[in-house]
Write a protein that holds these residues in place. Structure first.
Motif, PDB file in Angstrom:
ATOM      1  N   ALA A   1       0.834  -1.207   0.000  1.00  0.00           N
ATOM      2  CA  ALA A   1       0.000   0.000   0.000  1.00  0.00           C
ATOM      3  C   ALA A   1       0.869   1.258   0.000  1.00  0.00           C
ATOM      4  N   VAL A   2       1.960   1.227   0.762  1.00  0.00           N
ATOM      5  CA  VAL A   2       2.879   2.374   0.804  1.00  0.00           C
ATOM      6  C   VAL A   2       3.506   2.616  -0.564  1.00  0.00           C
ATOM      7  N   LEU A   3       3.896   1.542  -1.236  1.00  0.00           N
ATOM      8  CA  LEU A   3       4.513   1.679  -2.566  1.00  0.00           C
ATOM      9  C   LEU A   3       3.518   2.228  -3.575  1.00  0.00           C
ATOM     10  N   PHE A   4       2.282   1.719  -3.535  1.00  0.00           N
ATOM     11  CA  PHE A   4       1.253   2.241  -4.444  1.00  0.00           C
ATOM     12  C   PHE A   4       0.935   3.703  -4.135  1.00  0.00           C
ATOM     13  N   ALA A   5       0.899   4.037  -2.835  1.00  0.00           N
ATOM     14  CA  ALA A   5       0.639   5.426  -2.447  1.00  0.00           C
ATOM     15  C   ALA A   5       1.768   6.336  -2.925  1.00  0.00           C
ATOM     16  N   SER A   6       3.007   5.850  -2.847  1.00  0.00           N
ATOM     17  CA  SER A   6       4.155   6.631  -3.327  1.00  0.00           C
ATOM     18  C   SER A   6       4.051   6.879  -4.821  1.00  0.00           C
ATOM     19  N   ALA A   7       3.659   5.838  -5.561  1.00  0.00           N
ATOM     20  CA  ALA A   7       3.490   5.993  -7.013  1.00  0.00           C
ATOM     21  C   ALA A   7       2.383   6.998  -7.321  1.00  0.00           C
TER      22      ALA A   7
ATOM     23  N   TRP B   1      10.392   8.428 -15.348  1.00  0.00           N
ATOM     24  CA  TRP B   1       9.130   8.054 -14.724  1.00  0.00           C
ATOM     25  C   TRP B   1       8.815   6.575 -14.979  1.00  0.00           C
ATOM     26  N   ALA B   2       9.037   6.115 -16.206  1.00  0.00           N
ATOM     27  CA  ALA B   2       8.815   4.703 -16.522  1.00  0.00           C
ATOM     28  C   ALA B   2       9.728   3.809 -15.682  1.00  0.00           C
ATOM     29  N   GLY B   3      10.974   4.257 -15.497  1.00  0.00           N
ATOM     30  CA  GLY B   3      11.924   3.496 -14.676  1.00  0.00           C
ATOM     31  C   GLY B   3      11.480   3.416 -13.225  1.00  0.00           C
ATOM     32  N   ILE B   4      10.910   4.508 -12.705  1.00  0.00           N
ATOM     33  CA  ILE B   4      10.413   4.510 -11.323  1.00  0.00           C
ATOM     34  C   ILE B   4       9.253   3.528 -11.170  1.00  0.00           C
ATOM     35  N   CYS B   5       8.322   3.559 -12.112  1.00  0.00           N
ATOM     36  CA  CYS B   5       7.175   2.644 -12.059  1.00  0.00           C
ATOM     37  C   CYS B   5       7.630   1.195 -12.134  1.00  0.00           C
ATOM     38  N   LEU B   6       8.581   0.902 -13.012  1.00  0.00           N
ATOM     39  CA  LEU B   6       9.103  -0.468 -13.141  1.00  0.00           C
ATOM     40  C   LEU B   6       9.781  -0.914 -11.847  1.00  0.00           C
ATOM     41  N   SER B   7      10.550  -0.026 -11.235  1.00  0.00           N
ATOM     42  CA  SER B   7      11.240  -0.363  -9.982  1.00  0.00           C
ATOM     43  C   SER B   7      10.241  -0.666  -8.864  1.00  0.00           C
ATOM     44  N   ILE B   8       9.164   0.112  -8.810  1.00  0.00           N
ATOM     45  CA  ILE B   8       8.138  -0.124  -7.796  1.00  0.00           C
ATOM     46  C   ILE B   8       7.465  -1.478  -8.013  1.00  0.00           C
ATOM     47  N   LEU B   9       7.214  -1.842  -9.273  1.00  0.00           N
ATOM     48  CA  LEU B   9       6.609  -3.138  -9.574  1.00  0.00           C
ATOM     49  C   LEU B   9       7.534  -4.290  -9.175  1.00  0.00           C
ATOM     50  N   ILE B  10       8.834  -4.114  -9.398  1.00  0.00           N
ATOM     51  CA  ILE B  10       9.806  -5.147  -8.996  1.00  0.00           C
ATOM     52  C   ILE B  10       9.814  -5.304  -7.480  1.00  0.00           C
ATOM     53  N   LEU B  11       9.740  -4.180  -6.760  1.00  0.00           N
ATOM     54  CA  LEU B  11       9.706  -4.237  -5.297  1.00  0.00           C
ATOM     55  C   LEU B  11       8.461  -4.977  -4.806  1.00  0.00           C
TER      56      LEU B  11
ATOM     57  N   LEU C   1      14.925   3.973  -4.186  1.00  0.00           N
ATOM     58  CA  LEU C   1      14.607   2.782  -4.983  1.00  0.00           C
ATOM     59  C   LEU C   1      15.809   1.855  -5.094  1.00  0.00           C
ATOM     60  N   PHE C   2      16.996   2.429  -5.328  1.00  0.00           N
ATOM     61  CA  PHE C   2      18.207   1.600  -5.426  1.00  0.00           C
ATOM     62  C   PHE C   2      18.450   0.838  -4.122  1.00  0.00           C
ATOM     63  N   VAL C   3      18.315   1.552  -3.002  1.00  0.00           N
ATOM     64  CA  VAL C   3      18.546   0.927  -1.695  1.00  0.00           C
ATOM     65  C   VAL C   3      17.498  -0.150  -1.421  1.00  0.00           C
ATOM     66  N   LEU C   4      16.225   0.149  -1.705  1.00  0.00           N
ATOM     67  CA  LEU C   4      15.154  -0.811  -1.453  1.00  0.00           C
ATOM     68  C   LEU C   4      15.293  -2.051  -2.337  1.00  0.00           C
ATOM     69  N   LEU C   5      15.673  -1.865  -3.591  1.00  0.00           N
ATOM     70  CA  LEU C   5      15.878  -3.014  -4.479  1.00  0.00           C
ATOM     71  C   LEU C   5      17.035  -3.877  -3.998  1.00  0.00           C
ATOM     72  N   PHE C   6      18.102  -3.233  -3.557  1.00  0.00           N
ATOM     73  CA  PHE C   6      19.260  -3.972  -3.027  1.00  0.00           C
ATOM     74  C   PHE C   6      18.839  -4.798  -1.808  1.00  0.00           C
ATOM     75  N   ILE C   7      18.148  -4.143  -0.871  1.00  0.00           N
ATOM     76  CA  ILE C   7      17.716  -4.826   0.353  1.00  0.00           C
ATOM     77  C   ILE C   7      16.683  -5.902   0.020  1.00  0.00           C
ATOM     78  N   GLY C   8      15.779  -5.591  -0.921  1.00  0.00           N
ATOM     79  CA  GLY C   8      14.747  -6.559  -1.290  1.00  0.00           C
ATOM     80  C   GLY C   8      15.316  -7.846  -1.842  1.00  0.00           C
ATOM     81  N   VAL C   9      16.291  -7.726  -2.723  1.00  0.00           N
ATOM     82  CA  VAL C   9      16.947  -8.928  -3.276  1.00  0.00           C
ATOM     83  C   VAL C   9      17.691  -9.676  -2.178  1.00  0.00           C
ATOM     84  N   LEU C  10      18.412  -8.936  -1.329  1.00  0.00           N
ATOM     85  CA  LEU C  10      19.179  -9.568  -0.249  1.00  0.00           C
ATOM     86  C   LEU C  10      18.272 -10.357   0.697  1.00  0.00           C
ATOM     87  N   LEU C  11      17.146  -9.763   1.100  1.00  0.00           N
ATOM     88  CA  LEU C  11      16.237 -10.434   2.038  1.00  0.00           C
ATOM     89  C   LEU C  11      15.580 -11.666   1.424  1.00  0.00           C
ATOM     90  N   ARG C  12      15.500 -11.705   0.112  1.00  0.00           N
ATOM     91  CA  ARG C  12      14.885 -12.851  -0.562  1.00  0.00           C
ATOM     92  C   ARG C  12      15.864 -13.996  -0.819  1.00  0.00           C
TER      93      ARG C  12
END
Length: 454
Positions: free
Chosen positions: A18-24, A188-198, A329-340
Motif C-alpha cells: 500500500a505504501v509503494l502504491f501510495a508513493s506511485a 518516470w517509466a523506470g520509477i514505475c518499473l522499480s516499484i513493480l519489482i519491489l 529505490l536503489f537501496v530498497l531493491l538492493f535490500i529486497g533482493v538480499l532479504l529474498r
C-alpha cells in the motif's frame, strides 16, 4: 504459531504494498514538481566562481543535442542584487554547423536567482546528435552589479569541450542543465518499473537457483559498504571519480569498519546490512538539507546544537528531489533482493571476536592519524576547516565527517588561565601608560565615551 506468523507477514507485506502504491500515486499527482526538480540537482561542494557577466564578457559552452525537443536550459547564477540590478542576460543557442542563432532569450538581471538555477524557456527543436553552443552575454548592466557565472569539473551529459570565456578556454564546464521531456518520461517509466519489482519481491520468492541465492547472500553484504558509499555521494552529485585515490581508500575503510561493527553487534548479515544502509540513507538525506539551508555540510559539532536546529527546521521549505526517489529505490531493491536470498551460515562467535579485534586496532590507528594529522597530510589528506563544502567534496561525506571528529577534542594550551590573561593585559596597560596623555586617551578612551562592541 506458524499460522500467526504467516498472518503477521501477510499484513506487513500488504502495508508495504500500500505504501509503494501510495508513493506511485503521490508522484503521479506531483509529476510537475518532479519535472521541475529533475534538472535542478547541483553539487554545491564543487562549484567555483569563474567570472562576472559584464557587457564585454561572452561565455560559451558547447553541447551535443541528446534529443530533438529541448524545452528549457537552466543556468546557475550568483546574483547578490536580485530585484535591484538593471540590464538583461542574453542566452543564445547557436547551431555550430550553420552558425545560426536558433533561439535567443533575454531575462532581466533582477529576476535571476542567487546561488541557484534560473530557467530559460527555449522550447526548441534540435537535430539530435548535432553540435550546438550556449552563449551567455549581457546588456545595459550596472557596473559591479552583474551576475556571476560558475563552473565545475563535472562534465554534464551532452557537454562537449570545456567552457570558453572571451576566447579563453577554461579547465571546467559551465554549471547548467538541459531539460529534454523524453528523458523525464523515461525516468518516470523506470520509477514505475522499480516499484513493480519491489512489489514482486514482497510477494514472490526470488526466481534464481539456490546456489546463486546462497552466493548473493554472502556477496551482497560484502559489497553493501561500496554500494551505499556511491549512494551517499549521489545525494550531492559528488562523483566518486572526483575523490582522490588516498581519500577513496580511507572512505572504503571507514564504511567497512562501520558495517563490521554492525555485524558484530547484530550478528545477522541481512539485518546489519539493512540497518547500515537505512542509517546512511537518512544521514545523507539530512546532510543534503543541512547543506541547502546552512550552506555547509554536517560536521560533528552540529550535534551539540541539535536542539536549536530542530527548533528552526520547521521554518524551511522541503522539496522532493528526484535523487531522493532514485536513491531510495536503489537501496530498497538492493535490500529486497538480499532479504529474498537463502542465507548461508553466519560467522561463528570466535570469528566475530577476531573481526572485532581487527576493527578495534584499525579504529585506534585511524584515530591516531586523525589526531596526529602529519601522516595523513603527507598523503595529501587534510580537513578543510575553512571550506567544509570543498573538504567533503574531496574527502567524501563519511570520511570528511570522521576527519572533523578531531575538532571535538579541544586541548587546553599550556599556561591557560584567567591570571595569565590578566598578566598579558597588564603589559599593554603599562606600555600605553608611558605614552603621552593625549595619545593614551585617543587609544583607550574614545571621545564619544562609547566603547566598540567587539
Amino acid at each position: 504459531m506458524d499460522k500467526t506468523k504467516k498472518i503477521i507477514l501477510t499484513c506487513f507485506r500488504a502495508v508495504l504494498t500500500a505504501v509503494l502504491f501510495a508513493s506511485a500515486a503521490y508522484l503521479c499527482i506531483h509529476f510537475k514538481e518532479y519535472q521541475r526538480n529533475a534538472t535542478n540537482q547541483v553539487n554545491k561542494y564543487r562549484i567555483d566562481q569563474v567570472c562576472q557577466l559584464t557587457e564585454d564578457t561572452v561565455v560559451k559552452q558547447y553541447f551535443v543535442a541528446r534529443h530533438t525537443h529541448l524545452k528549457t536550459v537552466k543556468v546557475y547564477f550568483g546574483n547578490d542584487y536580485a530585484g535591484q540590478a538593471k540590464g538583461n542576460v542574453i542566452l543564445d543557442i547557436v547551431n555550430q554547423k550553420t552558425k545560426k542563432i536558433e533561439s535567443r532569450i533575454k531575462l532581466e538581471i533582477s529576476s535571476l536567482a542567487n546561488n541557484d538555477y534560473t530557467e530559460f524557456n527555449t522550447d526548441l527543436q534540435l537535430q539530435k546528435g548535432d553540435l550546438y553552443a550556449i552563449v551567455l552575454s549581457s546588456e545595459h548592466t550596472s557596473p559591479g552589479k552583474e551576475p556571476l557565472i560558475f563552473q565545475w569539473k563535472k562534465k554534464s551529459s551532452g557537454f562537449k569541450k570545456h567552457m570558453i570565456v572571451n576566447y579563453t578556454i577554461q579547465k571546467k564546464y559551465l554549471v547548467a542543465r538541459f531539460y529534454y521531456p523524453v528523458i523525464i518520461y523515461r525516468q518516470w517509466a523506470g520509477i514505475c518499473l522499480s516499484i513493480l519489482i519491489l512489489i514482486f519481491l514482497l510477494w514472490f520468492p526470488l526466481p534464481l537457483p539456490t546456489i546463486i541465492q546462497r552466493f548473493l547472500s554472502v556477496f551482497m553484504p560484502l559489497v553493501a559498504p561500496l554500494f551505499i558509499f556511491w549512494i551517499v555521494e549521489r545525494f550531492t552529485d559528488n562523483s566518486l571519480r572526483g575523490i582522490a585515490s588516498a581519500e577513496l581508500v580511507f572512505n572504503i575503510l571507514v564504511y567497512y569498519m562501520f558495517f563490521g561493527v554492525l555485524y558484530i553487534l547484530l550478528y545477522y548479515r541481512k539485518l546489519s546490512t539493512t540497518v547500515g544502509m537505512a542509517f546512511f540513507y537518512i544521514a545523507a538525506l539530512a546532510n543534503y538539507y543541512v547543506l541547502q539551508f546552512k550552506g555547509s555540510p554536517i560536521v560533528p559539532s552540529d550535534f551539540k546544537s541539535a536542539g536549536t536546529a530542530a527548533g528552526v527546521a520547521g521554518n524551511y521549505t522541503y522539496t522532493i528531489q528526484p535523487v531522493f526517489i532514485w536513491n531510495a529505490l536503489f537501496v530498497l531493491l538492493f535490500i529486497g533482493v538480499l532479504l529474498r536470498t537463502k542465507a548461508t551460515r553466519e560467522m561463528k562467535w570466535k570469528s566475530r571476536i577476531a573481526m572485532g579485534c581487527i576493527i578495534f586496532v584499525m579504529s585506534a590507528v585511524l584515530g591516531h592519524f586523525i589526531v596526529e594529522q602529519k601522516t595523513l597530510k603527507s598523503y595529501g589528506i587534510k580537513n578543510n576547516v575553512w571550506d567544509q563544502k570543498k573538504g567533503y567534496a574531496k574527502n567524501g561525506f563519511f570520511f570528511g565527517f570522521v576527519l572533523n571528529m578531531n575538532s571535538l577534542v579541544n586541548q587546553k594550551p599550556e599556561d591557560y588561565s584567567v591570571d595569565a590573561a590578566k598578566s598579558i593585559a597588564s603589559k599593554y596597560e603599562e606600555l600605553y601608560a608611558n605614552k603621552k596623555e593625549s595619545k593614551k586617551r585617543c587609544i583607550l578612551e574614545p571621545k564619544s565615551g562609547k566603547k566598540p562592541n567587539v
